[in-house]
Design a protein around this motif. Structure first.
Motif, mmCIF file in Angstrom:
data_model
loop_
_atom_site.group_PDB
_atom_site.id
_atom_site.type_symbol
_atom_site.label_atom_id
_atom_site.label_comp_id
_atom_site.label_asym_id
_atom_site.label_seq_id
_atom_site.Cartn_x
_atom_site.Cartn_y
_atom_site.Cartn_z
ATOM 1 N N LEU A 107 0.840 -1.187 0.000
ATOM 2 C CA LEU A 107 0.000 0.000 0.000
ATOM 3 C C LEU A 107 0.882 1.245 0.000
ATOM 4 N N ALA A 108 0.386 2.290 -0.641
ATOM 5 C CA ALA A 108 1.057 3.587 -0.589
ATOM 6 C C ALA A 108 0.125 4.505 0.194
ATOM 7 N N SER A 109 0.532 4.856 1.416
ATOM 8 C CA SER A 109 -0.386 5.498 2.351
ATOM 9 C C SER A 109 -0.944 6.833 1.865
ATOM 10 N N ALA A 110 -0.190 7.561 1.049
ATOM 11 C CA ALA A 110 -0.637 8.890 0.648
ATOM 12 C C ALA A 110 -1.462 8.889 -0.637
ATOM 13 N N ASN A 111 -1.638 7.746 -1.265
ATOM 14 C CA ASN A 111 -2.413 7.708 -2.507
ATOM 15 C C ASN A 111 -3.910 7.840 -2.246
ATOM 16 N N PRO A 112 -4.674 8.349 -3.241
ATOM 17 C CA PRO A 112 -6.126 8.462 -3.058
ATOM 18 C C PRO A 112 -6.758 7.113 -2.743
ATOM 19 N N SER A 113 -6.310 6.072 -3.401
ATOM 20 C CA SER A 113 -6.709 4.729 -2.961
ATOM 21 C C SER A 113 -5.414 3.990 -2.636
ATOM 22 N N PRO A 114 -5.143 3.804 -1.350
ATOM 23 C CA PRO A 114 -3.818 3.331 -0.922
ATOM 24 C C PRO A 114 -3.418 1.950 -1.423
ATOM 25 N N LEU A 115 -4.370 1.053 -1.529
ATOM 26 C CA LEU A 115 -3.997 -0.313 -1.887
ATOM 27 C C LEU A 115 -3.519 -0.373 -3.337
ATOM 28 N N ALA A 116 -2.292 -0.825 -3.531
ATOM 29 C CA ALA A 116 -1.759 -0.946 -4.886
ATOM 30 C C ALA A 116 -1.867 -2.381 -5.365
ATOM 31 N N ALA A 117 -1.413 -3.298 -4.546
ATOM 32 C CA ALA A 117 -1.387 -4.680 -4.983
ATOM 33 C C ALA A 117 -1.464 -5.612 -3.792
ATOM 34 N N SER A 118 -2.068 -6.747 -4.023
ATOM 35 C CA SER A 118 -2.182 -7.751 -2.994
ATOM 36 C C SER A 118 -1.856 -9.099 -3.630
ATOM 37 N N PHE A 119 -0.890 -9.795 -3.082
ATOM 38 C CA PHE A 119 -0.456 -11.068 -3.655
ATOM 39 C C PHE A 119 -0.855 -12.203 -2.728
ATOM 40 N N ASP A 120 -1.550 -13.179 -3.274
ATOM 41 C CA ASP A 120 -1.858 -14.390 -2.507
ATOM 42 C C ASP A 120 -0.841 -15.447 -2.884
ATOM 43 N N LEU A 121 -0.085 -15.905 -1.921
ATOM 44 C CA LEU A 121 0.957 -16.870 -2.225
ATOM 45 C C LEU A 121 0.462 -18.286 -1.968
ATOM 46 N N GLY A 122 0.615 -19.113 -2.961
ATOM 47 C CA GLY A 122 0.217 -20.508 -2.826
ATOM 48 C C GLY A 122 1.383 -21.355 -2.335
ATOM 49 N N ALA A 123 1.187 -22.657 -2.351
ATOM 50 C CA ALA A 123 2.240 -23.559 -1.908
ATOM 51 C C ALA A 123 3.459 -23.400 -2.798
ATOM 52 N N GLY A 124 4.616 -23.316 -2.173
ATOM 53 C CA GLY A 124 5.845 -23.229 -2.954
ATOM 54 C C GLY A 124 6.331 -21.820 -3.202
ATOM 55 N N ALA A 125 5.460 -20.836 -3.038
ATOM 56 C CA ALA A 125 5.897 -19.465 -3.266
ATOM 57 C C ALA A 125 6.592 -18.940 -2.009
ATOM 58 N N ALA A 126 7.763 -18.357 -2.195
ATOM 59 C CA ALA A 126 8.523 -17.835 -1.061
ATOM 60 C C ALA A 126 8.020 -16.442 -0.698
ATOM 61 N N GLY A 127 8.358 -15.992 0.508
ATOM 62 C CA GLY A 127 7.912 -14.674 0.972
ATOM 63 C C GLY A 127 8.669 -13.554 0.307
ATOM 64 N N PHE A 128 8.432 -13.380 -0.957
ATOM 65 C CA PHE A 128 9.153 -12.373 -1.729
ATOM 66 C C PHE A 128 8.280 -11.926 -2.893
ATOM 67 N N VAL A 129 8.031 -10.635 -3.005
ATOM 68 C CA VAL A 129 7.404 -10.109 -4.223
ATOM 69 C C VAL A 129 8.049 -8.775 -4.549
ATOM 70 N N SER A 130 8.055 -8.488 -5.824
ATOM 71 C CA SER A 130 8.628 -7.238 -6.273
ATOM 72 C C SER A 130 7.752 -6.701 -7.391
ATOM 73 N N THR A 131 7.472 -5.402 -7.359
ATOM 74 C CA THR A 131 6.691 -4.816 -8.439
ATOM 75 C C THR A 131 7.000 -3.324 -8.505
ATOM 76 N N ARG A 132 6.282 -2.624 -9.343
ATOM 77 C CA ARG A 132 6.478 -1.180 -9.440
ATOM 78 C C ARG A 132 5.124 -0.510 -9.233
ATOM 79 N N ILE A 133 5.074 0.484 -8.358
ATOM 80 C CA ILE A 133 3.793 1.128 -8.081
ATOM 81 C C ILE A 133 3.860 2.629 -8.355
ATOM 82 N N LYS A 134 2.685 3.247 -8.360
ATOM 83 C CA LYS A 134 2.589 4.693 -8.527
ATOM 84 C C LYS A 134 2.432 5.330 -7.150
ATOM 85 N N MET A 135 3.046 6.481 -6.967
ATOM 86 C CA MET A 135 2.852 7.222 -5.724
ATOM 87 C C MET A 135 2.526 8.663 -6.070
#
Lengths: 150, 103
Positions: free
Chosen positions: A90-118
């Protein structure tokens, strides 16, 4: 691109969230309450069903301290917490803060990377769901050119 | 158009997947400067990644993700030669998918 007034941007965001409500019935899983929310706690309620998070140092957020271009802010969230089922950014100062939400299934490690707007300077909040409870960490990013226009 | 680029590389048991999609990611709050009208929202809502047919990651996105989105994640237990499929659906009902082999 950059001459958009802040007022019109806020108004626009309201209209957009209203307009966006229609075609979403198809995707039942897409949490529209979360993405339409105007504040971080609301967004968390909408996506994860709770807004009580405990701060955790086991979550690392990699993002620039100063973002030259708010339209593209690279964010990497990694965590050493076990049993991670979802990671939200989430980007706290954005008009709608939530940018992305990732649901990790079996085998996915605790790591995500993306690019967001602020839109402006604010905190990036990462919320990790691990073993049924929510953990969060935040990092301040200074934006020199807003990204909501682009 | 093929609009998803995928790289999946296995290094000592951990597979790093990187993908790049082509999409305008309009938030719906931007105005067309000439007409003053709002540009309709057009963004990817859901991205799913499947390894050999099993979903390993589902991402829900809003308009807050940058144009031409980049996404990266890591997988444990994927082997070289496994097939990785990425599929996205946007708020206007368009979808796109691509498949790549883990290297």
């Amino acid at each position: 691109m950059m001459n958009m007034k802040r007022r019109t941007m806020l108004k626009g965001a309201l209209i957009a969230s209203a307009a966006a409500l229609t075609p979403q019935a198809v995707l039942a899983a897409w949490p529209k309450e979360g993405f339409g929310a105007k504040s971080v706690p609301e967004a968390l309620m909408g996506t994860l069903g709770s807004d009580s998070t405990s701060p955790s140092d086991a979550i690392k957020i990699k993002a620039p301290d100063i973002a030259e271009n708010g339209a593209v802010v690279p964010v990497t969230v990694s965590t050493t917490l076990a049993d991670v089922t979802s990671i939200s950014i989430l980007a706290s100062a954005n008009p709608s803060p939530l940018a992305a939400s990732f649901d990790l299934g079996a085998g996915a490690a605790g790591f995500v990377s993306t690019r967001i707007k602020m839109g402006k300077t604010g905190d990036i909040v990462a919320v990790v769901k691990s073993g049924g409870s929510l953990h969060s960490n935040r990092k301040g990013v200074k934006v020199t050119i807003g990204g909501c226009g682009g | 158009m093929a609009s998803i680029k995928i790289r999946a590389k296995n290094k000592s048991g951990v597979t790093t997947v990187k993908c790049l999609m082509t999409h305008p990611m309009e938030t719906g709050s931007r105005k067309n400067k000439k007409t003053g009208k709002l540009i309709p929202a057009h963004f990817i809502q859901e991205v799913t990644a499947g390894l050999n047919g099993t979903t390993v990651l589902t991402a829900h996105w809003g308009g807050g993700v940058s144009k031409n989105p980049y996404m990266s994640f890591k997988l444990n237990g994927a082997a070289s030669g496994d097939s990785l499929k990425i599929n996205w659906v946007d708020n206007q009902g368009n979808s796109e998918s691509a498949e790549a082999k883990v290297k």
